[in-house]
Design an enzyme around this catalytic site. Sequence first.
Site, PDB file in Angstrom:
ATOM      1  N   THR A  24     -14.862   6.375   2.056  1.00 54.91           N
ATOM      2  CA  THR A  24     -15.127   5.831   0.725  1.00 54.91           C
ATOM      3  C   THR A  24     -16.637   5.695   0.498  1.00 54.91           C
ATOM      4  OG1 THR A  24     -13.039   4.647   0.864  1.00 54.91           O
ATOM      5  CG2 THR A  24     -14.543   3.965  -0.876  1.00 54.91           C
ATOM      6  N   GLY A  30       0.801  -1.235   0.000  1.00 54.35           N
ATOM      7  CA  GLY A  30       0.000   0.000   0.000  1.00 54.35           C
ATOM      8  C   GLY A  30       0.821   1.266   0.000  1.00 54.35           C
ATOM      9  N   HIS A  84      -5.996  15.267   2.616  1.00 47.69           N
ATOM     10  CA  HIS A  84      -6.488  13.888   2.720  1.00 47.69           C
ATOM     11  C   HIS A  84      -8.015  13.928   2.661  1.00 47.69           C
ATOM     12  CE1 HIS A  84      -6.467   9.967   5.301  1.00 47.69           C
ATOM     13  NE2 HIS A  84      -6.468   9.687   4.024  1.00 47.69           N
ATOM     14  N   SER A 115      -9.228   7.368   9.326  1.00 46.01           N
ATOM     15  CA  SER A 115      -9.643   6.068   8.794  1.00 46.01           C
ATOM     16  C   SER A 115     -10.782   5.489   9.634  1.00 46.01           C
ATOM     17  CB  SER A 115      -8.458   5.103   8.755  1.00 46.01           C
ATOM     18  OG  SER A 115      -7.956   4.940  10.042  1.00 46.01           O
ATOM     19  N   ASN A 144      -7.135  -5.253   7.029  1.00 47.43           N
ATOM     20  CA  ASN A 144      -6.666  -4.177   6.145  1.00 47.43           C
ATOM     21  C   ASN A 144      -6.493  -4.687   4.706  1.00 47.43           C
ATOM     22  OD1 ASN A 144      -5.797  -1.466   5.648  1.00 47.43           O
ATOM     23  ND2 ASN A 144      -3.668  -2.133   5.677  1.00 47.43           N
ATOM     24  N   SER A 145      -7.239  -5.728   4.362  1.00 45.32           N
ATOM     25  CA  SER A 145      -7.153  -6.210   2.975  1.00 45.32           C
ATOM     26  C   SER A 145      -7.772  -5.159   2.052  1.00 45.32           C
ATOM     27  CB  SER A 145      -7.840  -7.566   2.823  1.00 45.32           C
ATOM     28  OG  SER A 145      -9.174  -7.515   3.270  1.00 45.32           O
ATOM     29  N   ARG A 146      -7.279  -5.135   0.826  1.00 46.19           N
ATOM     30  CA  ARG A 146      -7.576  -3.994  -0.062  1.00 46.19           C
ATOM     31  C   ARG A 146      -7.962  -4.419  -1.469  1.00 46.19           C
ATOM     32  NH1 ARG A 146      -6.852   1.448   2.139  1.00 46.19           N
ATOM     33  NH2 ARG A 146      -6.083   1.055   4.245  1.00 46.19           N
TER      34      ARG A 146
HETATM   35  O1  SAT Z   1      -1.859   2.029   2.590  1.00 47.04           O
HETATM   36  S1  SAT Z   1      -2.387   3.368   2.245  1.00 47.04           S
HETATM   37  O2  SAT Z   1      -1.584   4.397   2.898  1.00 47.04           O
HETATM   38  O3  SAT Z   1      -2.366   3.595   0.804  1.00 47.04           O
HETATM   39  C1  SAT Z   1      -3.982   3.497   2.744  1.00 47.04           C
HETATM   40  C2  SAT Z   1      -4.088   3.923   4.139  1.00 47.04           C
HETATM   41  O4  SAT Z   1      -3.512   3.291   5.029  1.00 47.04           O
HETATM   42  O5  SAT Z   1      -4.756   4.932   4.391  1.00 47.04           O
HETATM   43 MN    MN Z   2      -6.515   7.704   3.133  1.00 41.45          MN
END
Ligand code: SAT
Ligand code: MN
Length: 602
Positions: free
Chosen positions: A259, A204, A232, A254, A370-372
């Site tokens: 989103t 990430g 941000h 976060s 924290n999977s994306r």
């Molecule tokens: O991993 S990232 O920094 O792109 C996303 C986040 O942790 O906010």
């Molecule tokens: Mn962010």
Amino acid sequence: MNAAEKITRNRALASWVEEVARYAKPERIHWCDGSEAENEHLIEQMLADGTLEELNQKTHPGCYLHRSHPSDVARTEHLTFICTENQADTGPTNNWMSPADARAKVWPLFDGAMKGRTLYVVPYLMGPASSPFSKVGIEITDSAYVAVNMRIMTRMGQVALERLGDSADFVKGLHSLGDLSPERRFICHFPQSKEIWSVGSGYGGNALLSKKCFALRIASTQARDEGWLAEHMLILGCEDPQGKTTYIAAAFPSACGKTNLAMLIPPLSQAGYKVWTVGDDIAWLRPGPDGRLWAINPENGFFGVAPGTNNETNPNAMASIGKNTIFTNVAVTKDRQPWWEGLGQAPEGLTDWRGNPHDASKGEPAAHPNSRFTAPATQCPGISPKFDDPQGVPISAIIFGGRRASLVPLVYQAFDWAHGVLVGAMLSSETTAAATGKTGVLRRDPMAMLPFCGYNAGDYLNHWLRVGKGLKHPPAIFNVNWFRRGPAREFLWPGYGENLRVLRWIVERAAGAGKAVETPIGYVPTADAIDTRGLDVAATTMQELLHIDAEGWTAETRDIEEYLHKLGERLPAELLQQVQRIRQRLLAGSARPAASVAGRTA
Ligand code: SAT
Ligand code: MN
């Protein structure tokens, strides 16, 4: 030599690549042109070496799964440094390393780090291709996974090299997986020379250097020097039934549904309204010649958290990730569909994020929390027609929001820009279990920029004040809190799509209309100002959601004062005066209906 390399007559770029190659000793060098053919080739190669696994191509065409090293699953703030000569320029909210120390301690980790690997030169553009506000970055990386992710997250390849021409004005990002050991993991930023060094992580924001490293940490320092803001923030357009669209930028720490808000779909009761997504994470905001603040989304894709995303919480995100998406650390079903917590009952035969058969009896999630997903922005059904507009969109309102079980009302409006800067500086959120293991701990996170501001936080808040003073038509500033709870810990506000009702009040206020009560902390909607028709929220609950508890807020002002002092000597005195003024008003106990704010133009 491919097309991308051939068009590079850029001496500064060529000599930097040579210098890095001489030191990191890759087996070969590949210049990314961003083409479809190149992408297919990289994916094939990663399927062959196990970096990627194919997902079900019938249900998820063009989708792949990557499993990161189990010790490399999130950004690592404690290993992230700002490297300035003078520590005070980095300030008390960032980790500091002197450039000399970085050279002695971090640079040697790149020595021979790419032996046996390919060095990818990844040129990329932050912002629309034809925008005068876009900026070029070049990432050198030894990870093909990073290269294909950068193709989704940015305008990558030829388009960036063409934009760069023979200019030496680009952000240099050097990334190596190194040995992936957390002991030898560093993410260093050099705002002076616009360089980023990242080693030891493939995950990430540690590895996709365009995102937090460039578009926030380095860009915030560029913005300070050039008179704009790198924030941000999501950017959305709220269209009313008459077809008028109002643009809003919003910052949330976060785990606050950022989103989801960026991709909000109005419920049936709000027919005629529409929310357009311009961006979900980062906004570059510039004062325009018309005295308004204009925003572009520098990114080209979404790097979103998978768990919790489903057809109820975010149908547009679900539609965005149905194809051409890279999933990282999610679980997979027996028929190779991606799966995560929040998609209902765990099916039989799941494989967990580490690649092991999932044992539900252990009580651990199958997908990493924290999977994306990495998905192209243009796949979002609600993507704004202005997404690629070179001028961006004019911002009428800025929203700050956090997760607070009590005290902070559903929504309130700052008195003016300077007060709004304080509201942003006061931003705080209660942690969720998924993020830290501890619930309900209050973390202050000014402007949601705590880990992302590339310079002294006091200077940063000063810069915000300065930018506002230069705007003839500054956006109105608001605070929202979707997360108020009742006596049984139940949420008082339904959230998700129903948040549109709050957006409507914000849009009205930004246009100089909308009914409000002036309270010591700002303008709060009158009891009937937010449309609650068809909503299962009692009038007494609305009262509770909009109530200002003078005692609690007095304590909050003391807490925020204490916190602001921790930001050091460069904190603008004006913000402390603002806090004191609020406290005086709380003590005087004023609460009277307010006319619409004078001087706001839509
Ligand atoms: O991993 S990232 O920094 O792109 C996303 C986040 O942790 O906010
Ligand atoms: Mn962010």
